[in-house]
Write a protein that holds these residues in place. Structure first.
Motif, PDB file in Angstrom:
ATOM      1  N   TYR A  84       2.163   4.158   9.629  1.00 19.39           N
ATOM      2  CA  TYR A  84       3.201   3.451   9.577  1.00 19.39           C
ATOM      3  C   TYR A  84       4.817   3.670   9.717  1.00 19.39           C
ATOM      4  CZ  TYR A  84       7.669   1.444   6.579  1.00 19.39           C
ATOM      5  OH  TYR A  84       8.455   1.010   5.898  1.00 19.39           O
ATOM      6  N   MET A 121       2.285   4.629   0.298  1.00 20.82           N
ATOM      7  CA  MET A 121       1.327   5.875   1.549  1.00 20.82           C
ATOM      8  C   MET A 121       0.788   7.054   0.779  1.00 20.82           C
ATOM      9  SD  MET A 121       3.850   4.835   4.301  1.00 20.82           S
ATOM     10  CE  MET A 121       5.230   4.909   3.732  1.00 20.82           C
ATOM     11  N   LYS A 128       0.998  -0.924  -0.168  1.00 21.08           N
ATOM     12  CA  LYS A 128       0.084  -0.210  -0.500  1.00 21.08           C
ATOM     13  C   LYS A 128       0.853   1.355   0.107  1.00 21.08           C
ATOM     14  CE  LYS A 128      -3.809   2.150   2.807  1.00 21.08           C
ATOM     15  NZ  LYS A 128      -4.243   2.660   4.173  1.00 21.08           N
ATOM     16  N   ASP A 139      -1.523   9.046   6.691  1.00 25.29           N
ATOM     17  CA  ASP A 139      -0.646   7.202   6.078  1.00 25.29           C
ATOM     18  C   ASP A 139       0.699   7.061   6.923  1.00 25.29           C
ATOM     19  OD1 ASP A 139      -3.507   6.243   5.066  1.00 25.29           O
ATOM     20  OD2 ASP A 139      -2.346   6.937   2.728  1.00 25.29           O
TER      21      ASP A 139
END
Length: 592
Positions: A572, A563, A561, A568
């Motif tokens: 992470y 960011m 995925k 996001d």
């Protein structure tokens, strides 16, 4: 010498009853006068020459008449009516918006509106071609049009209603004038011809009315032109000669030639029409209109749609009885295609001639088609010795092929009887014998079984493959497998698409004989399945293993995925260091 006045001016309507073809509008205006329900603004719109300005003048004269008749018409005797008829009335003001379309012109009009009438009750302002006013002039006119003085009435006239601002339309009563019907125009022209002592055939008047295309002013102008050309005694021939209109008789004769299939007569008539100077495209349009009128004449309920004189109408009815509906539909279709392709054609006359030849063959081809259709139905079922034999009989298009088919069926029946006697009473012929590529005669005489190619395969993907027989069971190795797959691509001359589908990913070997070809997507999987049986047979032979099986599997690609937002990125980092989340929560932190 007396000054000549054209008929359009000389016989311009002066009463509501003399207006041609606008009965609904004249009745509405008379009822408004009767009930004293006069609006402050009217909009008369419609095609040219249908009576918009004339109705506006009659309306203005009538509402100022001091002695209105019982049917609410102007008397033409009072001072106001006399002043109007002599064009010296100060109650009626006409403005040409085409030449007075600026804001200054509207301001002058607004100043003039304040002055009350000297004679009568109303000052009527007729603004012709009102759509020519500029946007600024329309806006300057809005307030006065919405709330004029009690004595002021505005009548706006235009041929292009769509160009007028919606704010103007909403302040007016709108009257839509219709095109003048052909019968109404003919009736009015008859009255004028009688007053002018002109003798003219009714068919000629009908041609004039059609040429005017719904405009009474145009019809009167054409009438004057014909009188100048032919004098006081006018025939139908002189009318069509002066107006360069093709005679009805050409169309009637041409349709009769179509029905009889006389191609040469049709082409000669076309040549005569072109020699007279008529345009080919106009001829095609005229012939299409004629076929349409013949179609309309087929049904008594639609005959009223014919805008022609009674004598010509009867000709259409008589010809409609001769023409089948199928012929008329097909003729309209052919002429429509000719009309569409006329401008793009390099040889326009040839295009017209080909279309006319097609029209001449409609009836003949239709007759042949009916006979062949009936004949083919007879061939479909043949009874021999009480048993039904189905013959393959497709539509036949030539007479020679019909004779050959008849002979073939006769030979079929005779050979069937011979084969039945030779086989000692055992009937070896079934309906399925006729479905393959073998002839009927062969199948009946020799008892040849149906071809395997005629039967529908259960598995479409297995068609065209032959199973390879191999006795060995050698184990399959990764290196050998990859090498043999590349050799297969080269040996069989496969496309790049098949090569990528088979070799782009490394195959897997499950056990000793199960091979899994790895593909990247469903499209590659379909490509591999289409050649799977061929690949399996090739590998069996090359790897000497009779138990090899081929399967496919799509590789599941996991994508990380990405960011994109601050949230996001923070999540992470929290996965890497959970203390960041606790820090944010403890101090109630947020992203900038």
């Amino acid at each position: 010498m007396e000054n000549y006045i054209v008929s359009a001016r000389k016989y311009r309507p002066s009463l509501f009853s003399s207006v041609v073809g606008q009965q609904s509008i004249t009745v509405t205006l008379k009822n408004a006068i009767k009930n004293n329900h006069l609006a402050h603004a009217y909009l008369f719109c419609g095609p040219r020459g249908v009576g918009k300005t004339s109705c506006a003048r009659i309306f203005a004269k009538t509402i100022n008449c001091s002695n209105i008749s019982s049917d609410f018409e102007a008397c033409d005797k009072c001072e106001s009516c006399v002043a109007f008829n002599e064009s010296r009335s100060y109650n009626i003001h006409e403005l040409d918006a085409a030449s007075n379309n600026s804001v200054e012109d509207i301001r002058t009009l607004i100043d003039q509106v304040r002055i009350p009438p000297q004679i009568g009750s109303y000052s009527v302002y007729i603004i012709d071609e009102v759509h020519m006013l500029s946007a600024s002039a329309f806006n300057a006119f809005l307030k006065t049009l919405e709330e004029p003085p009690a004595h002021a009435i505005f009548v706006l006239a235009t041929t292009e209603k769509h160009k007028i601002l919606p704010t103007i339309l909403s302040r007016c009563q709108i009257f839509d004038f219709n095109r003048i019907k052909v019968e109404d125009a003919v009736k009015h022209l008859k009255e004028i011809a009688e007053k002018e002592a002109v003798v003219i055939e009714e068919e000629g008047l009908n041609v004039i009315a059609q040429k005017a295309d719904g405009a009474m002013r145009d019809a009167l102008s054409i009438f004057d032109q014909i009188v100048s050309f032919s004098g006081k005694n006018i025939s139908f021939e002189s009318v069509i000669q002066n107006l360069n209109v093709l005679d009805y008789d050409y169309y009637f004769k041409m349709v009769d030639a179509f029905l009889e299939g006389k191609v040469s007569d049709v082409l000669l008539m076309l040549n005569e029409i072109i020699d007279k100077g008529f345009d080919g495209h106009h001829f095609v349009a005229g012939l299409s209109a004629h076929i349409r009128d013949v179609l309309v004449g087929k049904d008594p309920a639609t005959i009223q749609l014919l805008e022609v004189s009674d004598s010509v109408k009867q000709k259409y009815v008589d010809q409609a009885k001769k023409c089948p509906l199928d012929f008329l539909y097909e003729a309209l279709k052919i002429l429509n295609q000719c009309d569409i392709g006329f401008k793009a054609s390099q040889n326009q006359r040839l295009l017209i001639e080909l279309s006319l030849i097609q029209l001449s063959q409609i009836i003949e081809l239709k007759k042949k088609g009916l006979e062949l259709k009936t004949h083919s139905k007879k061939l479909q079922k043949i009874i021999v010795d009480g048993q039904e034999i189905s013959a393959v009989a497709k539509p036949i298009v030539t007479a020679s092929s019909t004779v050959q088919t008849t002979q073939t069926v006769k030979e079929t029946a005779s050979s069937y009887n011979d084969s039945k006697e030779k086989s000692n009473g055992i009937n070896v012929v079934t309906k399925s014998n006729f479905a393959g590529s073998v002839s009927i005669k062969q199948a009946l005489s020799k008892g040849i079984p149906r071809s395997t190619s005629a039967s529908k395969p259960k598995d479409k993907k297995a068609v065209g493959t032959v199973e390879t027989v191999v006795a060995g069971t050698e184990p399959v190795t990764q290196d050998k497998l990859e090498a043999k797959l590349k050799e297969y691509i080269i040996a069989k001359g496969k496309s790049d698409r098949i090569r990528l589908a088979i070799t782009v990913n490394k195959p897997k070997i499950v056990g000793t004989d199960r091979i899994v070809l790895m593909v990247s997507n469903p499209l590659q999987e379909d490509d591999v399945i289409s050649v799977k049986n061929e690949v399996r047979n090739y590998l069996k032979k090359e790897l000497n293993n009779s138990k090899i099986q081929i399967e496919t599997e799509i590789i599941q690609v996991k994508t990380a995925k990405r960011m994109y937002t601050d949230s996001d990125r923070f999540n992470y980092l929290c996965e890497k260091n959970p203390a960041l989340g606790l820090l944010k929560q403890k101090f109630s932190l947020d992203f900038e």
